[in-house]
Design an enzyme around this catalytic site. Structure first.
Site, PDB file in Angstrom:
ATOM      1  N   GLY A 368     -48.668 109.562  -3.921  1.00 21.98           N
ATOM      2  CA  GLY A 368     -49.160 110.671  -4.728  1.00 21.98           C
ATOM      3  C   GLY A 368     -49.301 111.923  -3.901  1.00 21.98           C
ATOM      4  O   GLY A 368     -49.244 111.874  -2.680  1.00 21.98           O
ATOM      5  N   PRO A 370     -51.021 115.347  -2.147  1.00 20.37           N
ATOM      6  CA  PRO A 370     -52.189 115.427  -1.278  1.00 20.37           C
ATOM      7  C   PRO A 370     -53.473 115.627  -2.077  1.00 20.37           C
ATOM      8  O   PRO A 370     -53.454 116.259  -3.131  1.00 20.37           O
ATOM      9  CB  PRO A 370     -51.923 116.673  -0.430  1.00 20.37           C
ATOM     10  CG  PRO A 370     -50.471 116.951  -0.559  1.00 20.37           C
ATOM     11  CD  PRO A 370     -50.046 116.424  -1.878  1.00 20.37           C
ATOM     12  N   GLY A 371     -54.542 115.071  -1.547  1.00 22.47           N
ATOM     13  CA  GLY A 371     -55.854 115.351  -2.110  1.00 22.47           C
ATOM     14  C   GLY A 371     -56.168 114.648  -3.410  1.00 22.47           C
ATOM     15  O   GLY A 371     -57.062 115.056  -4.137  1.00 22.47           O
ATOM     16  N   GLY A 373     -57.022 111.432  -3.440  1.00 22.13           N
ATOM     17  CA  GLY A 373     -57.972 110.362  -3.158  1.00 22.13           C
ATOM     18  C   GLY A 373     -57.369 109.096  -2.600  1.00 22.13           C
ATOM     19  O   GLY A 373     -57.995 108.038  -2.659  1.00 22.13           O
ATOM     20  N   THR A 375     -56.639 108.277   0.663  1.00 21.75           N
ATOM     21  CA  THR A 375     -57.380 107.819   1.829  1.00 21.75           C
ATOM     22  C   THR A 375     -58.797 107.415   1.461  1.00 21.75           C
ATOM     23  O   THR A 375     -59.299 106.375   1.888  1.00 21.75           O
ATOM     24  CB  THR A 375     -57.409 108.925   2.895  1.00 21.75           C
ATOM     25  OG1 THR A 375     -56.070 109.343   3.142  1.00 21.75           O
ATOM     26  CG2 THR A 375     -58.029 108.438   4.172  1.00 21.75           C
ATOM     27  N   SER A 694     -32.926 117.058 -12.022  1.00 24.38           N
ATOM     28  CA  SER A 694     -33.685 117.270 -13.249  1.00 24.38           C
ATOM     29  C   SER A 694     -33.727 118.725 -13.688  1.00 24.38           C
ATOM     30  O   SER A 694     -34.281 119.034 -14.740  1.00 24.38           O
ATOM     31  CB  SER A 694     -35.101 116.717 -13.106  1.00 24.38           C
ATOM     32  OG  SER A 694     -35.827 117.502 -12.209  1.00 24.38           O
ATOM     33  N   LYS A 737     -45.175 116.640 -13.615  1.00 28.97           N
ATOM     34  CA  LYS A 737     -44.567 117.839 -14.199  1.00 28.97           C
ATOM     35  C   LYS A 737     -45.432 118.387 -15.324  1.00 28.97           C
ATOM     36  O   LYS A 737     -45.617 119.589 -15.456  1.00 28.97           O
ATOM     37  CB  LYS A 737     -43.163 117.505 -14.701  1.00 28.97           C
ATOM     38  CG  LYS A 737     -42.195 117.256 -13.550  1.00 28.97           C
ATOM     39  CD  LYS A 737     -40.834 116.848 -14.042  1.00 28.97           C
ATOM     40  CE  LYS A 737     -39.862 116.705 -12.862  1.00 28.97           C
ATOM     41  NZ  LYS A 737     -38.547 116.242 -13.289  1.00 28.97           N
TER      42      LYS A 737
HETATM   43  N1  LIG Z   1     -60.898 110.517  -8.372  1.00 24.13           N
HETATM   44  C1  LIG Z   1     -61.662 111.083  -7.438  1.00 24.13           C
HETATM   45  N2  LIG Z   1     -62.989 111.017  -7.552  1.00 24.13           N
HETATM   46  C2  LIG Z   1     -63.773 111.588  -6.617  1.00 24.13           C
HETATM   47  N3  LIG Z   1     -63.348 112.238  -5.543  1.00 24.13           N
HETATM   48  C3  LIG Z   1     -62.028 112.329  -5.370  1.00 24.13           C
HETATM   49  C4  LIG Z   1     -61.119 111.749  -6.300  1.00 24.13           C
HETATM   50  N4  LIG Z   1     -59.872 112.005  -5.882  1.00 24.13           N
HETATM   51  C5  LIG Z   1     -59.981 112.687  -4.730  1.00 24.13           C
HETATM   52  N5  LIG Z   1     -61.269 112.883  -4.408  1.00 24.13           N
HETATM   53  C6  LIG Z   1     -61.774 113.589  -3.222  1.00 24.13           C
HETATM   54  O1  LIG Z   1     -60.800 114.489  -2.747  1.00 24.13           O
HETATM   55  C7  LIG Z   1     -60.779 114.549  -1.336  1.00 24.13           C
HETATM   56  C8  LIG Z   1     -59.391 114.352  -0.788  1.00 24.13           C
HETATM   57  O2  LIG Z   1     -58.960 113.019  -0.946  1.00 24.13           O
HETATM   58  P1  LIG Z   1     -58.132 112.196   0.138  1.00 24.13           P
HETATM   59  O3  LIG Z   1     -58.416 112.663   1.501  1.00 24.13           O
HETATM   60  O4  LIG Z   1     -58.333 110.758  -0.130  1.00 24.13           O
HETATM   61  O5  LIG Z   1     -56.680 112.648  -0.236  1.00 24.13           O
HETATM   62  P2  LIG Z   1     -55.296 111.916   0.067  1.00 24.13           P
HETATM   63  O6  LIG Z   1     -54.788 111.460  -1.257  1.00 24.13           O
HETATM   64  O7  LIG Z   1     -55.457 110.892   1.113  1.00 24.13           O
HETATM   65  O8  LIG Z   1     -54.402 113.153   0.532  1.00 24.13           O
HETATM   66  P3  LIG Z   1     -53.271 113.213   1.690  1.00 24.13           P
HETATM   67  O9  LIG Z   1     -51.983 112.770   1.082  1.00 24.13           O
HETATM   68  O10 LIG Z   1     -53.215 114.677   1.995  1.00 24.13           O
HETATM   69  O11 LIG Z   1     -53.731 112.368   2.803  1.00 24.13           O
HETATM   70  C9  LIG Z   1     -61.733 113.494  -0.851  1.00 24.13           C
HETATM   71  O12 LIG Z   1     -62.904 114.112  -0.470  1.00 24.13           O
HETATM   72  C10 LIG Z   1     -61.949 112.611  -2.080  1.00 24.13           C
HETATM   73  O13 LIG Z   1     -63.203 112.018  -2.068  1.00 24.13           O
HETATM   74 MG   LIG Z   2     -54.919 110.930   3.220  1.00 23.63          MG
END
Ligand SMILES: Nc1ncnc2c1ncn2[C@@H]1O[C@H](COP(=O)(O)OP(=O)(O)OP(=O)(O)O)[C@@H](O)[C@H]1O
Ligand SMILES: [Mg+2]
Length: 891
Positions: A368, A370-371, A373, A375, A694, A737
């Site tokens: 997915g 970045p950001g 969730g 990690t 696409s 999208k």
């Molecule tokens: N569904 C959710 N509920 C609560 N907090 C969320 C949710 N999704 C993301 N967050 C918050 O967003 C922030 C970023 O998430 P995270 O670091 O896990 O991103 P990632 O998917 O690992 O991104 P990357 O690909 O850049 O590593 C974290 O502080 C996380 O707690």
């Molecule tokens: Mg991450």
């Protein structure tokens, strides 16, 4: 010249002397004689020797006065201090070098009133000076303090005998006490003279205390330095003794030296650990080698380090899994909003694990933007299961040795990141997160993905072999979770072994919810504010989400919320009663703290001209909208495609172009339109590389919009691959999208009908707020996007053609009639009115084009076509339409 004092003379002797008015004066260099004290003096000068001779022959009394300048050999009266001491000369010894030593006893302080003679030595008239002494509590206190300081000095200084302290304590009178103490100390002659001249006893005591205290400070500092140095020496001596003792103990135990002790210690550890058989064998073999080589050899530390690795790796330590599904659900819900599919998968794993114990850990892959969730979800799972959490990133790793380590034969060899992480985890069943698995590279140093395969393949990872360890390590109990932004770059065999779980971006509503329940409280706490001290209005959060961030995840939203909290924290800290204040963040406050909004939607502006269509793209950081522009210019039929496009995208541009070309008759274009025009397709934002099929429908639409002069509706975006026959093929990443379309304020999404089932993934609230138009053919796209219907258009064109034909016939008829009439009437002026059947009609059409076009471009661009038709001038022909297209292009 001055020397330590000898015992005090008796008091009777003092009083026995009556002091005459005129006395010989002995100048003293660098010394002062005090009353009630004995002092040895060395006399060398001739005039002084004569003086002593005469004094000893007489009543043995003389006045001793210190010289102001010790450098002057024979000081005259003007160089002598005015106050001195009358003394009684005792024993005298003549030394072989001609000098003499006498012992003098100080008797009485005197002032030199006047010098009466200078030759052969000084004689002066003198006056006695008495001490001014009072009895008071203060004097008692000063006396006690003087004795105490003196006592300390005596204790520290070796040249003062300890009895002196006692002697001083026995002197009751403060005046004589000051002189006794001053005479014993090695203090400067000026200070001594100053004390001698002081008549007021109390003052003199103060002065002496000052001098002594200074002296004491210096002495104490010196003794501290000494004791520090001594401490150092003591420590190393102590160590030495301990070592000697250790040696003795070792000898007693039969351990002859250090090396043997070390080996014994290692052996004990190896036996204690329940090592797998192969590992145990290897450990003992290395241990034996260690005993045989010298600790000085280069190999010794290599083997030693290797053994340390064997000992510290968790070969058989596991942590107990918490398989309580309810508990896990609570933790997952506590930390993350929604993500139900992912959570369900985790809970299923736990449930199966509970029923069947020997299950291998699954290898999950969170894909997915970045950001979203990925990690942080890993963290929660580890917490829920009670496992250790270890995280490594393999982004940018190109060297296989990074994963699998270097063979021990290399200098500075180390195990790879996998084994290192296992050591850090300390258990053999941690939750192991491998980030950025899609960004692993490969070069001449080997392919890290093949090493990764060994790590992640359940068939192989039971016996993962690190080059350095060269022993099989069981990774099968590890719960691996990998994360990636895109799936495509992950090598096939690796992807095959992982269970892919997609985490798409969030909708506005989801972001709002996440921000409200998770991000805001977290940031309030992180910035040291009290819970509930800051309240974010929903409108403010929405403002941050839509006008300050444009992302699939919530990382930037969290950052902006953090910025606001930080600024509020500053206000709190700066105000007097700040911690008691409460804050409400509304839209105005957001603008105030974050500055003007940074992002605007430019869809409306961009698509106002014909030839621009809005596409939807999928990128590793989430979906995005994409403007595709087309323009035409006179030329010879070339197609230029720009904007950093990949091969696939270029090819799909060609396919789109070909489709439009094949349909130029229905579009009403001149037969030679594409032979006489070059077409340029451009995808702005050239800094970002783009690829994928696409955008096919979008390119076809942009070109069609250009050549027909019909703008694309500004609330429509589209996605789909296009074939040469005009079919629209399915695409991926529909959810991303759609989210991007929402972020850009688009309300209608045209998608391939074979993607319709994917709409299930699109969140409900998003589906409700948006119109989805499933299509199978490009013509349907054009109809939905520009209100252009090819079949109808063709019918109209045919109809128009028939009309023209009819009109031509009528015209011909009329002409013939007219000609006949003219022949009859014999009018010569007529021929000029006879238009050439084609050319004038064409011209007329071209001129009338502009209003016709305007009528075809209604605000919403949808039902434009049917209405447009009546607006067309009746005499319009196919060629006319082509000209119209040209005029559109000219724009
Ligand atoms: N569904 C959710 N509920 C609560 N907090 C969320 C949710 N999704 C993301 N967050 C918050 O967003 C922030 C970023 O998430 P995270 O670091 O896990 O991103 P990632 O998917 O690992 O991104 P990357 O690909 O850049 O590593 C974290 O502080 C996380 O707690
Ligand atoms: Mg991450």
């Amino acid at each position: 010249m001055s020397d330590p004092q000898e015992p005090r003379p008796s008091a009777e002797e003092n009083q026995a002397q009556d002091i005459p008015e005129i006395l010989p004066v002995l100048p003293l260099r660098d010394t002062v004689v005090f009353p009630d004290t004995m002092i040895p003096l060395t006399i060398g000068q001739e005039r002084s020797i004569k003086l002593i001779d005469d004094v000893l022959a007489g009543d043995r009394l003389l006045a001793m006065v210190a010289s102001k300048d010790a450098e002057v050999e024979t000081p005259g009266p003007d160089l002598l201090h005015p106050v001195g001491t009358v003394g009684l000369a005792h024993k005298m010894i003549k030394l072989p070098d001609g000098t003499m030593r006498i012992l003098v006893q100080g008797l009485q302080r005197v002032r030199v009133a006047e010098f009466v003679r200078e030759e052969p030595y000084l004689m002066a008239r003198i006056e006695k000076i008495e001490d001014e002494a009072r009895e008071s509590r203060e004097v008692d206190a000063l006396r006690a303090s003087l004795l105490s300081v003196f006592g300390k000095i005596v204790a520290l200084v070796s040249y003062l005998p300890e009895e002196l302290e006692m002697a001083a304590a026995n002197v009751e009178e403060p005046g004589p006490l000051t002189f006794l103490i001053a005479s014993t100390m090695r203090i400067k002659a000026e200070d001594k003279q100053d004390l001698l001249e002081e008549d007021d006893v109390e003052q003199r005591m103060r002065k002496l205390i000052g001098i002594l205290t200074r002296e004491l400070d210096v002495l104490e500092l010196g003794s501290k330095i000494q004791s520090d140095v001594r401490g150092e020496i003591d420590k190393s001596q102590r160590e030495y003794f301990l070592r000697q003792q250790l040696k003795a103990i070792q000898q007693e135990l039969g351990e002859t030296d250090e090396q043997e002790a070390e080996v014994n210690e290692l052996r004990r550890k190896i036996e204690e650990l329940a090592l797998p058989e192969e590992v145990g064998k290897a450990a003992r073999r290395e241990l034996d080698r260690l005993t045989k080589i010298s600790p000085q050899s280069a190999e010794y530390p290599v083997i030693r380090t290797y053994l340390d690795w064997i000992i510290t790796l968790p070969w058989s330590e596991s942590s107990e899994d918490n398989l309580d599904v309810k508990h896990a659900r609570e933790i997952l819900d506590r930390d993350h909003y929604d993500l139900d599919k992912v959570k369900d998968r985790i809970l299923e794993f736990l449930a199966v694990r509970k029923l069947k114990d020997d299950l291998h850990g699954p290898i999950l892959c969170f894909v997915g933007p970045p950001g979203v969730g990925k990690t942080s979800l890993g963290h929660s799972i580890a917490e829920a299961m009670g496992r250790k959490f270890e995280r490594i990133s393999v982004g940018g790793v190109r060297d296989e040795a990074e994963i699998r380590g270097h063979r021990r034969t290399y200098v500075g060899a180390m195990p790879g990141i996998i084994i290192r992480a296992m050591r850090d985890a300390g258990t053999n069943n941690p939750l192991f997160m491998i980030d950025e698995i899609d960004k692993m590279g490969a070069d001449w140093r080997g392919d890290p993905s093949s090493a990764m395969l060994e790590v992640l393949d359940p068939e192989q990872n039971v016996s993962f072999r690190d080059h350095y360890m060269d022993l099989p390590f069981d990774l099968s109990k590890v719960l691996f979770i990998t994360t990636a932004n895109q799936l495509e770059p992950i090598p096939g065999p690796l992807r095959d072994r992982m269970e892919i779980i997609n985490l798409a971006g969030y909708t506005l509503e989801e972001k709002l919810h996440i921000a409200r329940t998770y991000l805001v409280p977290r940031q309030i706490e992180a910035n040291g504010l009290r819970p509930g001290q800051v309240r974010f209005q929903d409108a403010a959060i929405v403002e941050i989400i839509s006008n300050y961030t444009r992302e699939a995840g919530v990382r930037n939203v969290e950052r902006e919320i953090g910025t606001i909290c930080r600024k509020i924290a500053r206000e709190v800290a700066e105000a007097d009663n700040g911690s008691r204040r409460r804050f409400t963040v509304n839209v105005k406050k957001v603008h105030e703290l974050l500055g003007r909004p940074r992002l605007f939607s430019d869809v409306k502006r961009r698509t106002s001209d014909p030839g621009v269509a809005t596409g939807l793209a999928w990128t590793p950081v989430g979906g995005d909208i994409l403007f595709i522009e087309a323009s035409a210019m006179p030329g010879d039929g070339r197609l230029t495609v720009t904007g950093q496009l990949g091969d696939v995208m270029k090819e799909s541009a060609m396919a789109a172009m070909s489709y439009v070309r094949t349909h130029s008759p229905e579009l009403g274009l001149a037969d030679d339109y594409f032979q006489t025009h070059d077409i340029h397709i451009h995808v702005p934002a050239g800094a970002i590389p783009k690829d994928g099929p696409s955008a096919g429908v979008t390119m076809a639409t942009a070109v069609c919009s250009l050549v027909t002069g019909t703008p694309v509706s500004n609330d429509v975006a589209m996605t789909g691959e296009v074939t040469l026959t005009g079919q629209v093929l399915p695409i991926g990443g529909l959810k991303e999208k759609t989210l991007a379309a929402q972020r850009a304020g688009i309300s209608t999404v045209i998608l391939p009908s074979r993607n319709e089932p994917d709409l299930e993934d699109v969140p409900e609230e998003l589906r409700q707020g948006m119109t989805f138009v499933p299509v199978e053919r490009v013509e349907q796209v054009w109809e939905a996007a520009m209100g252009l219907r090819l079949d109808e258009r063709a019918a109209h064109l045919v109809e128009a053609g028939d009309l023209i034909e009819e009109a031509g016939e009528l015209l011909e008829k009329a002409r013939r009639k007219a000609a006949a009439r003219a022949a009859g009437a014999d009018t010569a002026a007529r021929p000029a009115r006879r238009p050439a059947p084609k050319t004038p009609a064409g011209k007329a059409r071209t001129k009338r084009r502009a209003p016709g076009k305007a009528a075809r471009t209604p605000a919403k661009g949808k039902p434009a076509r049917p209405k447009a038709t009546p607006a067309k001038p009746r005499g319009e022909a196919k060629k006319t339409t082509a000209a119209r297209g040209r005029s559109g292009r000219r724009k």
